[in-house]
Scaffold this active site. Sequence first.
Site, PDB file in Angstrom:
ATOM      1  N   ILE A   1      -7.549   7.334  -0.945  1.00  0.00           N
ATOM      2  CA  ILE A   1      -7.314   5.899  -1.107  1.00  0.00           C
ATOM      3  C   ILE A   1      -8.137   5.257   0.003  1.00  0.00           C
ATOM      4  O   ILE A   1      -8.090   5.690   1.155  1.00  0.00           O
ATOM      5  CB  ILE A   1      -5.811   5.533  -1.004  1.00  0.00           C
ATOM      6  CG1 ILE A   1      -5.599   4.015  -1.024  1.00  0.00           C
ATOM      7  CG2 ILE A   1      -5.151   6.114   0.214  1.00  0.00           C
ATOM      8  CD1 ILE A   1      -4.116   3.609  -1.141  1.00  0.00           C
ATOM      9  N   SER A   2      -8.912   4.229  -0.342  1.00  0.00           N
ATOM     10  CA  SER A   2      -9.849   3.671   0.634  1.00  0.00           C
ATOM     11  C   SER A   2      -9.125   3.049   1.822  1.00  0.00           C
ATOM     12  O   SER A   2      -7.980   2.603   1.720  1.00  0.00           O
ATOM     13  CB  SER A   2     -10.726   2.605  -0.013  1.00  0.00           C
ATOM     14  OG  SER A   2     -11.444   3.162  -1.070  1.00  0.00           O
ATOM     15  N   GLN A   3      -9.844   2.974   2.922  1.00  0.00           N
ATOM     16  CA  GLN A   3      -9.357   2.330   4.138  1.00  0.00           C
ATOM     17  C   GLN A   3      -9.136   0.838   3.841  1.00  0.00           C
ATOM     18  O   GLN A   3      -9.979   0.206   3.197  1.00  0.00           O
ATOM     19  CB  GLN A   3     -10.447   2.502   5.188  1.00  0.00           C
ATOM     20  CG  GLN A   3     -10.212   1.824   6.482  1.00  0.00           C
ATOM     21  CD  GLN A   3     -11.522   1.564   7.215  1.00  0.00           C
ATOM     22  OE1 GLN A   3     -12.596   1.749   6.647  1.00  0.00           O
ATOM     23  NE2 GLN A   3     -11.419   1.127   8.445  1.00  0.00           N
ATOM     24  N   PRO A   4      -8.028   0.251   4.288  1.00  0.00           N
ATOM     25  CA  PRO A   4      -7.778  -1.169   3.999  1.00  0.00           C
ATOM     26  C   PRO A   4      -8.948  -2.077   4.382  1.00  0.00           C
ATOM     27  O   PRO A   4      -9.313  -2.989   3.637  1.00  0.00           O
ATOM     28  CB  PRO A   4      -6.537  -1.486   4.834  1.00  0.00           C
ATOM     29  CG  PRO A   4      -5.840  -0.177   4.962  1.00  0.00           C
ATOM     30  CD  PRO A   4      -6.898   0.877   4.988  1.00  0.00           C
TER      31      PRO A   4
ATOM     32  N   ARG B   1       0.830  -1.226   0.000  1.00  0.00           N
ATOM     33  CA  ARG B   1       0.000   0.000   0.000  1.00  0.00           C
ATOM     34  C   ARG B   1       0.858   1.267   0.000  1.00  0.00           C
ATOM     35  O   ARG B   1       0.458   2.304  -0.502  1.00  0.00           O
ATOM     36  CB  ARG B   1      -0.946  -0.019   1.211  1.00  0.00           C
ATOM     37  CG  ARG B   1      -2.052   1.043   1.128  1.00  0.00           C
ATOM     38  CD  ARG B   1      -3.100   0.819   2.199  1.00  0.00           C
ATOM     39  NE  ARG B   1      -4.237   1.730   2.122  1.00  0.00           N
ATOM     40  CZ  ARG B   1      -4.527   2.669   3.017  1.00  0.00           C
ATOM     41  NH1 ARG B   1      -3.763   2.824   4.081  1.00  0.00           N
ATOM     42  NH2 ARG B   1      -5.592   3.434   2.865  1.00  0.00           N
TER      43      ARG B   1
END
Length: 697
Positions: free
Chosen positions: A94-97, A68
């Site tokens: 960027i989306s949360q994992p 990431r």
Amino acid sequence: MPRARSSGSPNLACRSATTNCIRCLPQVEWEAPMADFLKLRDRMVDIHLARRGIRDSRVLQAMRTVPRERFVREGLEDFAYEDSALPIEEEQTISQPYIVAAMAEAAEIQSDDRVLEVGAGSGYAAAVLGQLAGEVFAIERHTALGKLARERIAALGYDNVDIRVGDGTRGLADQAPFDAILVAAGGPDVPAALKQQLAVGGHLVIPVGDPGDQKLCKVTRITESRFEEENLGAVMFVPLIGEQGWQEDGRRAASNHLPGASKSQSLPEMIADAAEDLPGFDDPAFGRLFDRFAGRRVVLLGEASHGTGEFYRARAAITRHLITHHNFTIVAVEADWPDAATIDRYVRHRPHRAGTDKPFQRFPTWMWRNTDIQELIHWMRDHNDMVDDMEARAGFYGLDIYNMSGSIGAVLDYLDRVDPDAAKVARERYGCLTPWQSNPATYGRAALSRGYAECEKAVIDQCRDLLRKRLDYAKDDGDAFLDAAQNARLIASAERYYRIMYYGGAESWNLRDTHMFETLQNLLDARGPDAKAIVWAHNSHIGDARVTDMGAARDELNIGQLCRETFGSDAALIGFGTHTGTVAAATDWDGDMQVKRVNPSRADSYERQFHDSGKSRFLLDLSPERHDALRRRLAEPRLERFIGVIYRPDTELQSHYSQAILPEQFDAFVWFDRTQAVTPLGPEHHRGVPETYPFGE
Ligand code: SAM
């Protein structure tokens, strides 16, 4: 407060990218910084994904594989394995994992599947999907983002991922059908084109609904014409903008209609129209503006920093008004119980307790030892002097848990007076914690290695014993018993808090806010069924956590959320904010207080919208029945600034901004465009008694 990083290498000590400088947390010394991103990735998968319920081993493995740190914006690499969304170019995220993993799991992707992702953003989720599927197409509407994502994917050699630029709400007809479609932005409904391009048996996972009321929806195509929909829960995504999504101005594109949304006014213009100007702090009209909340059981007053004079003075003016005109008798603040108890004895004219005349000596001293608080407590004392009925006097209480040694001293002192035999037992029990009293943050590590579990039992037993003897003890002096009982509860909470703080994560935050909420409930119970309370705490504690990154991304709750869940519309959550000015804050935990310049708010923040309204100080009523159209426009998630006792202007975005849906977070918002640092009490304020007391030198 986790400490700052000293080098460019990733360091677990800096725990949260978005809020690590918000929390009023003592420093934890971690044993050794993690050596490399690989370990951080494993930790993220174990702690943030597996423990939170992601079960699919292929998904977990994919999340372990994709770096990431190669997809985040330059300078944010060290935050890549925090479980939070991070800003990327073009004001996107960027989306949360966790959400990437949860959506991938829900889509039930097989190794030879063809997958479409809408909203490629950084390319990270597409890369993860590439690990799971045979072939992945990902569409991004911003050309610059699409180009960057393509370069990243190519550099990593992921040759089954194809990034396109365009409007993803129309899908990708030339590559359809897809076995799975994942949409990383929230639309008003499920776009018909995407349903059409889903293979029979395939799954489409997409956030839908108005901003602030989004649900993650899983659509399964059962037959050519039959679809089944499942609601996977509340989420918070940036808007899906396109032909079958939203328009740029927030209106529904497909039907061109979002009820109530203004077509002609800008958001700052709408704010200016709804804003109610605030008079001077000493003008009685200031307090009267808040009469609309006077019928609530609990009024929670926030602050966007722990060192802004205007926030203190505004809260003091509201507090004076609610006490004088609306029978509020509890002022419960984000301060340690035993220290606030000294103030309480002073303001309610109760007997002074020896050895407690120097409250609030711990960092951050300026939070409660400042000229505005001094003025308020002298006002409370004068006000109470005119109230004969002791029960009707307004008290000053602390909700927080940090002064464990002060609480131990207070319980022992109490028992020495009312039950010397019980005091002996208590001394023995609390002896277990003695080595850690001066630096309880180290207790967690010791508890891990040396089996200090016995401290837990000892402090709980002590608390139980004291509460069991409530009737005996409380009959002579209910206030003194409440004080002792609350201190015993605090010690039990603090023991657990310091133990679990060592592991990081949401648990210690949740324990602290739950303790604060329970303290508030105990106070309301103790002061009777008609008791009404005013709470002073940071916006991060009193704004509803469910509509911020705290709740949505990290499973953290707070006092505001618990109050809404318990008291419903009988609680008023009032946030505070500013654009620029100065603030009293430190650079590191335990550091000196400095007066720092507050950066002007970011263009993509709520604060900038308030600033652009052109109004310098106002109240914005956000109750559901008021300003409906404005509420809807404000409901698109934006950044909100949180300054705590630490302020680091140089890394402001990572350290102090977090995503929120402000009109859902608060019932009202108080705005001061320019603000000044609070004035700490110095020697010049200590010239005479009684002005000095209770803040002795
Ligand atoms: N999946 C991304 C990642 O891993 O970095 C995160 C995506 S971000 C939460 C949502 C993205 O959707 C933004 O980059 C935004 O520009 C994009 N987007 C919004 N509407 C879109 C549309 N109609 N077509 C394609 N992309 C869109």
